[in-house]
Motif scaffolding. Sequence first.
Motif, PDB file in Angstrom:
ATOM      1  N   THR A 160     -13.271  12.932  -7.512  1.00 54.81           N
ATOM      2  CA  THR A 160     -11.986  12.666  -8.172  1.00 54.81           C
ATOM      3  C   THR A 160     -10.870  13.046  -7.191  1.00 54.81           C
ATOM      4  O   THR A 160     -11.115  13.731  -6.186  1.00 54.81           O
ATOM      5  N   GLY A 161      -9.650  12.640  -7.511  1.00 55.70           N
ATOM      6  CA  GLY A 161      -8.502  13.022  -6.683  1.00 55.70           C
ATOM      7  C   GLY A 161      -8.394  14.535  -6.558  1.00 55.70           C
ATOM      8  O   GLY A 161      -8.125  15.074  -5.484  1.00 55.70           O
ATOM      9  N   ALA A 162      -8.648  15.239  -7.681  1.00 54.94           N
ATOM     10  CA  ALA A 162      -8.551  16.699  -7.670  1.00 54.94           C
ATOM     11  C   ALA A 162      -9.590  17.307  -6.719  1.00 54.94           C
ATOM     12  O   ALA A 162      -9.305  18.267  -6.002  1.00 54.94           O
ATOM     13  N   ASP A 163     -10.812  16.708  -6.687  1.00 57.45           N
ATOM     14  CA  ASP A 163     -11.853  17.185  -5.750  1.00 57.45           C
ATOM     15  C   ASP A 163     -11.345  17.063  -4.314  1.00 57.45           C
ATOM     16  O   ASP A 163     -11.487  17.981  -3.505  1.00 57.45           O
ATOM     17  N   LEU A 164     -10.772  15.889  -3.992  1.00 57.69           N
ATOM     18  CA  LEU A 164     -10.331  15.615  -2.618  1.00 57.69           C
ATOM     19  C   LEU A 164      -9.214  16.576  -2.209  1.00 57.69           C
ATOM     20  O   LEU A 164      -9.215  17.101  -1.091  1.00 57.69           O
ATOM     21  N   GLU A 165      -8.283  16.815  -3.142  1.00 58.62           N
ATOM     22  CA  GLU A 165      -7.166  17.728  -2.836  1.00 58.62           C
ATOM     23  C   GLU A 165      -7.680  19.146  -2.615  1.00 58.62           C
ATOM     24  O   GLU A 165      -7.290  19.823  -1.672  1.00 58.62           O
ATOM     25  N   ARG A 166      -8.589  19.585  -3.490  1.00 59.12           N
ATOM     26  CA  ARG A 166      -9.124  20.946  -3.399  1.00 59.12           C
ATOM     27  C   ARG A 166      -9.806  21.171  -2.056  1.00 59.12           C
ATOM     28  O   ARG A 166      -9.725  22.238  -1.468  1.00 59.12           O
ATOM     29  N   GLU A 171      -3.907  14.457   0.004  1.00 56.17           N
ATOM     30  CA  GLU A 171      -2.737  15.173  -0.540  1.00 56.17           C
ATOM     31  C   GLU A 171      -1.920  14.228  -1.404  1.00 56.17           C
ATOM     32  O   GLU A 171      -1.912  13.009  -1.194  1.00 56.17           O
ATOM     33  N   ASP A 172      -1.254  14.862  -2.377  1.00 50.02           N
ATOM     34  CA  ASP A 172      -0.442  14.096  -3.319  1.00 50.02           C
ATOM     35  C   ASP A 172       0.896  13.795  -2.654  1.00 50.02           C
ATOM     36  O   ASP A 172       1.627  14.708  -2.309  1.00 50.02           O
ATOM     37  N   THR A 173       1.211  12.524  -2.428  1.00 51.19           N
ATOM     38  CA  THR A 173       2.493  12.162  -1.816  1.00 51.19           C
ATOM     39  C   THR A 173       3.283  11.321  -2.807  1.00 51.19           C
ATOM     40  O   THR A 173       2.752  10.945  -3.863  1.00 51.19           O
ATOM     41  N   ALA A 174       4.535  10.999  -2.445  1.00 50.42           N
ATOM     42  CA  ALA A 174       5.380  10.184  -3.328  1.00 50.42           C
ATOM     43  C   ALA A 174       4.689   8.841  -3.591  1.00 50.42           C
ATOM     44  O   ALA A 174       4.800   8.272  -4.686  1.00 50.42           O
ATOM     45  N   ALA A 175       3.934   8.355  -2.598  1.00 48.87           N
ATOM     46  CA  ALA A 175       3.274   7.040  -2.725  1.00 48.87           C
ATOM     47  C   ALA A 175       1.925   7.149  -3.440  1.00 48.87           C
ATOM     48  O   ALA A 175       1.206   6.158  -3.568  1.00 48.87           O
ATOM     49  N   GLY A 176       1.542   8.366  -3.882  1.00 52.48           N
ATOM     50  CA  GLY A 176       0.239   8.561  -4.535  1.00 52.48           C
ATOM     51  C   GLY A 176      -0.658   9.407  -3.648  1.00 52.48           C
ATOM     52  O   GLY A 176      -0.179  10.037  -2.699  1.00 52.48           O
ATOM     53  N   LEU A 177      -1.943   9.398  -3.967  1.00 48.33           N
ATOM     54  CA  LEU A 177      -2.898  10.237  -3.222  1.00 48.33           C
ATOM     55  C   LEU A 177      -3.166   9.607  -1.854  1.00 48.33           C
ATOM     56  O   LEU A 177      -3.487   8.421  -1.773  1.00 48.33           O
ATOM     57  N   SER A 178      -3.030  10.390  -0.765  1.00 43.90           N
ATOM     58  CA  SER A 178      -3.345   9.794   0.533  1.00 43.90           C
ATOM     59  C   SER A 178      -4.247  10.740   1.326  1.00 43.90           C
ATOM     60  O   SER A 178      -4.116  11.970   1.234  1.00 43.90           O
ATOM     61  N   LEU A 179      -5.182  10.163   2.092  1.00 43.75           N
ATOM     62  CA  LEU A 179      -6.157  10.974   2.834  1.00 43.75           C
ATOM     63  C   LEU A 179      -5.466  11.761   3.938  1.00 43.75           C
ATOM     64  O   LEU A 179      -4.549  11.257   4.592  1.00 43.75           O
ATOM     65  N   THR A 180      -5.910  12.988   4.143  1.00 43.10           N
ATOM     66  CA  THR A 180      -5.453  13.778   5.301  1.00 43.10           C
ATOM     67  C   THR A 180      -6.264  13.308   6.508  1.00 43.10           C
ATOM     68  O   THR A 180      -7.231  12.534   6.373  1.00 43.10           O
ATOM     69  N   ASP A 181      -5.919  13.794   7.718  1.00 44.01           N
ATOM     70  CA  ASP A 181      -6.688  13.426   8.920  1.00 44.01           C
ATOM     71  C   ASP A 181      -8.148  13.838   8.748  1.00 44.01           C
ATOM     72  O   ASP A 181      -9.064  13.098   9.084  1.00 44.01           O
ATOM     73  N   ARG A 182      -8.338  15.045   8.181  1.00 43.74           N
ATOM     74  CA  ARG A 182      -9.720  15.528   7.952  1.00 43.74           C
ATOM     75  C   ARG A 182     -10.461  14.589   6.999  1.00 43.74           C
ATOM     76  O   ARG A 182     -11.624  14.274   7.185  1.00 43.74           O
ATOM     77  N   GLY A 183      -9.762  14.145   5.939  1.00 40.17           N
ATOM     78  CA  GLY A 183     -10.357  13.238   4.951  1.00 40.17           C
ATOM     79  C   GLY A 183     -10.767  11.922   5.591  1.00 40.17           C
ATOM     80  O   GLY A 183     -11.845  11.393   5.327  1.00 40.17           O
ATOM     81  N   ARG A 184      -9.867  11.423   6.484  1.00 39.17           N
ATOM     82  CA  ARG A 184     -10.161  10.142   7.148  1.00 39.17           C
ATOM     83  C   ARG A 184     -11.392  10.280   8.063  1.00 39.17           C
ATOM     84  O   ARG A 184     -12.270   9.436   8.077  1.00 39.17           O
ATOM     85  N   ASP A 185     -11.442  11.405   8.820  1.00 41.95           N
ATOM     86  CA  ASP A 185     -12.586  11.633   9.721  1.00 41.95           C
ATOM     87  C   ASP A 185     -13.894  11.709   8.938  1.00 41.95           C
ATOM     88  O   ASP A 185     -14.900  11.109   9.317  1.00 41.95           O
ATOM     89  N   LEU A 186     -13.837  12.439   7.829  1.00 39.80           N
ATOM     90  CA  LEU A 186     -15.048  12.602   7.023  1.00 39.80           C
ATOM     91  C   LEU A 186     -15.505  11.251   6.462  1.00 39.80           C
ATOM     92  O   LEU A 186     -16.693  10.912   6.500  1.00 39.80           O
ATOM     93  N   LEU A 187     -14.565  10.471   5.972  1.00 33.38           N
ATOM     94  CA  LEU A 187     -14.885   9.154   5.402  1.00 33.38           C
ATOM     95  C   LEU A 187     -15.552   8.262   6.453  1.00 33.38           C
ATOM     96  O   LEU A 187     -16.568   7.622   6.192  1.00 33.38           O
ATOM     97  N   ARG A 188     -14.990   8.279   7.667  1.00 37.80           N
ATOM     98  CA  ARG A 188     -15.568   7.443   8.744  1.00 37.80           C
ATOM     99  C   ARG A 188     -16.981   7.899   9.061  1.00 37.80           C
ATOM    100  O   ARG A 188     -17.882   7.073   9.247  1.00 37.80           O
TER     101      ARG A 188
END
Length: 196
Positions: A160-166, A171-188
Amino acid sequence: MFDPIAFRSALGSFATGVTIVTARDASGAPVGLTANSFNSVSLDPPMVLWSLSLHSGSLPVFRDAQNWAVHVLAADQQAMSDRFATPAIDKFEGLSLGDGPEGAPLIEGCAARFGCRARFEYEGGDHAIFLGEVVDFDRREAEPLIYHGGQYGRIMRAPTGADLEREGLAEDTAAGLSLTDRGRDLLRALERVAKR
Ligand SMILES: Cc1cc2nc3c(=O)[nH]c(=O)nc-3n(C[C@H](O)[C@H](O)[C@H](O)COP(=O)(O)O)c2cc1C
C-alpha cells in the motif's frame, strides 16, 4: 488444433498454488503426487476438485480410493513438490507416515490440508477429474508455494502507499505518491529478478 507448446505456455500464465494429493492403495501402501490442478468447487456441501493425467501410474489407486487428501504446500516445501512429481521413486521414504482423520496419508508442514471422501470422477480429455467432499480440514499461518509459467514463485502482497512511505520508498507530494530514488532502485532490481 492448437500448437501444443503455445497452448501449454498460455495455460501457465494462470498462477496457482502447489499441492500434493495422497491416498492409500488396496494393500494400504501410500500413494501421492504433486498437482496444481486443485481448485475449490462448493462451500455447501464443501467440495474440491483436481485432475490426474491418464498416463499417471497412480490413476488406478485414485480411481478406487474411498478417501484422498489434498495438501497445500508451504513456500519451504519446494523439494517436496519435486519429489512427488518424480515417477517411479519411493516418494514417502523417510516421511513420518500418519493418516489424517479421513484415512489418507498426512504430509506434515503444509499450509493447509483437505481430507476428502471421493465423490465423483469425470472424463476430462487426457485427464480424469476427481471431485471430493471435504470431511476434514486444517490450516496454519504459512506462506504458500506458488507455480507460474513452469516455475516456482513466492507470494508478494502488493504494497500500500502507507507501506511504501514507511519504508522510505515513496513520499507524499502535491502531485500524489511518488517514488524516492531508493524506491526507484528497488523497483528496477525487482523487475530484473522477475524477468529472469
Ligand atoms: C507444479 C506441478 C504440478 C503438477 N500438477 C499435476 C496435475 O495437476 N495433474 C497431474 O496429473 N500431474 C501433475 N504434475 C505432474 C505429476 O506430479 C507427475 O507426473 C507425477 O510423477 C505423477 O505421479 P505418478 O508418479 O504417480 O504417475 C505436476 C507436476 C508439478 C511439478
